[in-house]
Design a protein around this motif. Structure first.
Motif, short mmCIF file in Angstrom:
data_model
loop_
_atom_site.label_atom_id
_atom_site.label_comp_id
_atom_site.label_asym_id
_atom_site.label_seq_id
_atom_site.Cartn_x
_atom_site.Cartn_y
_atom_site.Cartn_z
N GLU A 103 0.84 -1.19 0.00
CA GLU A 103 0.00 0.00 0.00
C GLU A 103 0.88 1.25 0.00
O GLU A 103 1.97 1.26 0.57
N ARG A 104 0.38 2.32 -0.62
CA ARG A 104 1.15 3.56 -0.68
C ARG A 104 1.42 4.11 0.72
O ARG A 104 2.49 4.67 0.98
N SER A 105 0.48 3.95 1.61
CA SER A 105 0.66 4.43 2.99
C SER A 105 1.80 3.68 3.68
O SER A 105 2.60 4.28 4.41
N THR A 106 1.89 2.37 3.42
CA THR A 106 2.98 1.56 3.99
C THR A 106 4.33 2.00 3.43
O THR A 106 5.32 2.10 4.17
N LEU A 107 4.36 2.29 2.15
CA LEU A 107 5.61 2.72 1.51
C LEU A 107 6.07 4.06 2.06
O LEU A 107 7.27 4.26 2.29
N LEU A 108 5.14 4.98 2.26
CA LEU A 108 5.50 6.28 2.83
C LEU A 108 6.06 6.13 4.24
O LEU A 108 7.04 6.79 4.60
N PHE A 109 5.44 5.27 5.03
CA PHE A 109 5.92 5.03 6.38
C PHE A 109 7.30 4.37 6.35
O PHE A 109 8.18 4.71 7.16
N THR A 110 7.51 3.46 5.40
CA THR A 110 8.80 2.80 5.25
C THR A 110 9.88 3.79 4.86
O THR A 110 11.03 3.70 5.32
N ILE A 111 9.55 4.77 4.03
CA ILE A 111 10.50 5.82 3.63
C ILE A 111 10.98 6.59 4.87
O ILE A 111 12.17 6.89 5.00
N LEU A 112 10.05 6.89 5.77
CA LEU A 112 10.43 7.58 7.02
C LEU A 112 11.39 6.73 7.83
O LEU A 112 12.40 7.24 8.34
N LEU B 90 6.80 8.04 -6.47
CA LEU B 90 6.94 7.34 -5.19
C LEU B 90 8.07 6.32 -5.24
O LEU B 90 8.84 6.19 -4.29
N SER B 91 8.18 5.60 -6.37
CA SER B 91 9.25 4.59 -6.49
C SER B 91 10.63 5.25 -6.51
O SER B 91 11.60 4.69 -5.99
N LEU B 92 10.72 6.46 -7.07
CA LEU B 92 11.99 7.18 -7.09
C LEU B 92 12.36 7.69 -5.70
O LEU B 92 13.52 7.62 -5.29
N VAL B 93 11.37 8.22 -4.98
CA VAL B 93 11.61 8.65 -3.60
C VAL B 93 12.08 7.47 -2.76
O VAL B 93 13.05 7.56 -1.99
N PHE C 3 20.27 6.43 0.28
CA PHE C 3 20.85 7.31 1.30
C PHE C 3 20.98 6.60 2.64
O PHE C 3 21.98 6.73 3.33
N GLY C 4 19.95 5.86 3.03
CA GLY C 4 19.96 5.15 4.31
C GLY C 4 20.73 3.85 4.25
O GLY C 4 20.77 3.11 5.23
N THR C 5 21.38 3.56 3.11
CA THR C 5 22.10 2.30 2.85
C THR C 5 21.24 1.11 3.24
O THR C 5 21.69 0.17 3.88
N VAL C 6 19.97 1.17 2.84
CA VAL C 6 19.01 0.12 3.18
C VAL C 6 19.05 -1.01 2.17
O VAL C 6 19.27 -2.17 2.51
N GLY C 7 18.78 -0.67 0.90
CA GLY C 7 18.80 -1.70 -0.13
C GLY C 7 17.43 -2.18 -0.55
O GLY C 7 17.32 -3.04 -1.43
N LEU C 8 16.37 -1.67 0.08
CA LEU C 8 15.02 -2.02 -0.35
C LEU C 8 14.68 -1.27 -1.62
O LEU C 8 15.16 -0.16 -1.85
N SER C 9 13.84 -1.88 -2.46
CA SER C 9 13.48 -1.25 -3.72
C SER C 9 12.08 -1.69 -4.13
O SER C 9 11.61 -2.77 -3.75
N MET C 10 11.43 -0.85 -4.90
CA MET C 10 10.13 -1.20 -5.47
C MET C 10 10.31 -1.87 -6.83
O MET C 10 9.35 -2.02 -7.59
#
Length: 440
Positions: free
Chosen positions: A284-293, A373-376, A383-390
């Protein structure tokens, strides 16, 4: 005629050394016996940068594109990047019986993000002992799942690779779908998450927890990290469980126990780990936004993770609360936070926001087929050296890959380290009168 000797400051030497290992790794991955298929120089550079910065973003399938030699190169870069180049240099110095000078201690202080030079050598010793013991123990646990599945030779190798990748918060996996095939496996979920939570909480905190006999003896930094990590993980778990509960592409089709494991894993992995057991492209887009934070906040200082760091987020939040309550000092656990740390937190956050915005601005001009959203998500993950991607990493343009490479590099070394490496110290001692300005 005397030759001018170039003297590098600790931040500058750290940047140069990191670049050296990235370029060395790129050369090794371009060897004919390192890959199963031809990869470009840019893809090799992207992979080694992602490994050295322990990010985990991949433009090629790690388990499919590389031979055993190539995978070992990636694994070695992850270990070096996670524990620190300077830490390995000190280890070699100690093994050779050489004296470690003040300059080397300054480099360690910079690399491990310590406030003073004192105790950094002892911290490095603890770092290696603890890291290898934890990684070794994790290999045994993971082997109980993967040895029966792949056999002794392959099972142990897969366990070693994922143990190193997880503890160093890299997120590289030998499976093309990361850990989606083990979404309900208690051993995989708990062991992998245990590794990257320990790696992400910071070595300073772990040493402090080991040495302190009572809670009162713990440093303020340790208290903030432990309590902050627990709270943010619990909140993230509840948010993802609720937001994705009825999503047919993620949690809806799973059993209750699998939903709990999946929600827990996706809650803790954005703190710079990079593994996933659900497809982020279907969330969900809401989940992705929260994950970005969560990715932007990141892990702890002196850890294998990235982001602005949890303590930075806490300091900024406390500053806001103190301002709203019209307090002149920031207090927590009966301690006052020094103003210098507040300035550092604000500077780090502002530089980080500008870095993410600049990268996103240029990606919007080059990546026309990707959603905003996928670019953000991609930029903040780098930047966070996370490695997650859409799922857009492999389809990035050449310019897009270069942008992400720069962001990963800046995210690992830290925006302030890069800023200090380019700046010159202010020697001006003149002080000017104060004057008020209107803000807000």
């Amino acid at each position: 005629m005397k030759q001018k000797v170039i003297r590098l400051s600790p931040p500058q030497l750290l940047v140069v050394t990191f670049l050296f290992f990235i370029i060395l790794g790129m050369g090794l991955l371009k060897l004919p016996f390192a890959t199963t298929e031809q990869i470009s120089w840019l893809d090799a550079l992207f992979t080694t940068t992602s490994a050295m910065t322990v990010t985990g973003l991949a433009v090629v399938d790690t388990g499919g594109a590389f031979t055993l030699f190539g995978e070992v190169v990636v694994m070695s870069l992850i270990q070096i990047g996670g524990l620190g180049i300077m830490s390995f240099a000190v280890l070699i110095f100690m093994m050779l019986g050489k004296k470690i000078g003040f300059k080397e201690r300054l480099l360690l202080q910079q690399a491990l993000n310590q406030t003073s030079v004192g105790g950094v050598i002892k911290l490095v010793k603890y770092l290696f002992i603890f890291s290898f013991i934890v990684e070794g123990f994790a290999v045994l646990l993971l082997a109980t799942e993967w040895v029966p599945e792949f056999g002794w030779k392959r099972g142990l190798y897969v366990s070693i690779f994922h143990s190193i990748s997880a503890f160093n918060n890299a997120g590289f996996s030998l499976f093309s779908d990361s850990l989606m095939g083990y979404v309900g496996s208690p051993i995989i979920n708990l062991t992998i998450s245990f590794l990257f939570i320990l790696g992400g909480i910071g070595f300073t905190v772990l040493v402090d927890l080991w040495k302190s006999k009572t809670i009162r003896q713990l440093s303020l930094h340790t208290k903030i990290m432990v309590i902050g990590t627990f709270l943010i993980n619990v909140i993230a778990f509840m948010m993802i469980f609720v937001l994705e509960f009825n999503n047919p592409n993620t949690l809806a089709q799973l059993s209750l126990s699998d939903k709990i494991f999946a929600s827990y894993f996706q809650a803790v992995t954005p703190r710079t780990a990079g593994f996933n057991s659900l497809d982020y492209g279907n969330m969900e887009r809401s989940t992705l936004l929260f994950t970005i934070l969560l990715m932007f906040i990141g892990a702890g200082s002196a850890s294998t993770g990235g982001g602005i760091k949890l303590t930075t987020f806490v300091v900024i939040s406390l500053s806001m609360i103190a301002f709203l309550k019209e307090k002149k000092e920031i207090r927590i656990f009966r301690r006052t936070i020094d103003q210098a740390h507040i300035f550092k937190a604000l500077a780090l956050s502002m530089i980080s926001v500008l870095l993410v915005f600049t990268a996103l601005f240029f990606l919007e001009m080059t990546e026309h087929d990707a959603s905003f959203l996928s670019l953000v998500f991609e930029v903040v993950s780098a930047f966070g050296t996370v490695g997650l991607s859409m799922g857009i990493t492999g389809s990035l343009s050449a310019i897009g890959k270069w942008i992400i490479i720069v962001v990963m590099f800046a995210g690992k070394l830290g925006p302030l380290t890069l800023a200090f490496s380019l700046s010159r110290p202010d020697k001006e001692k003149i002080r000017y009168p104060k004057e008020d300005i209107l803000t807000g």
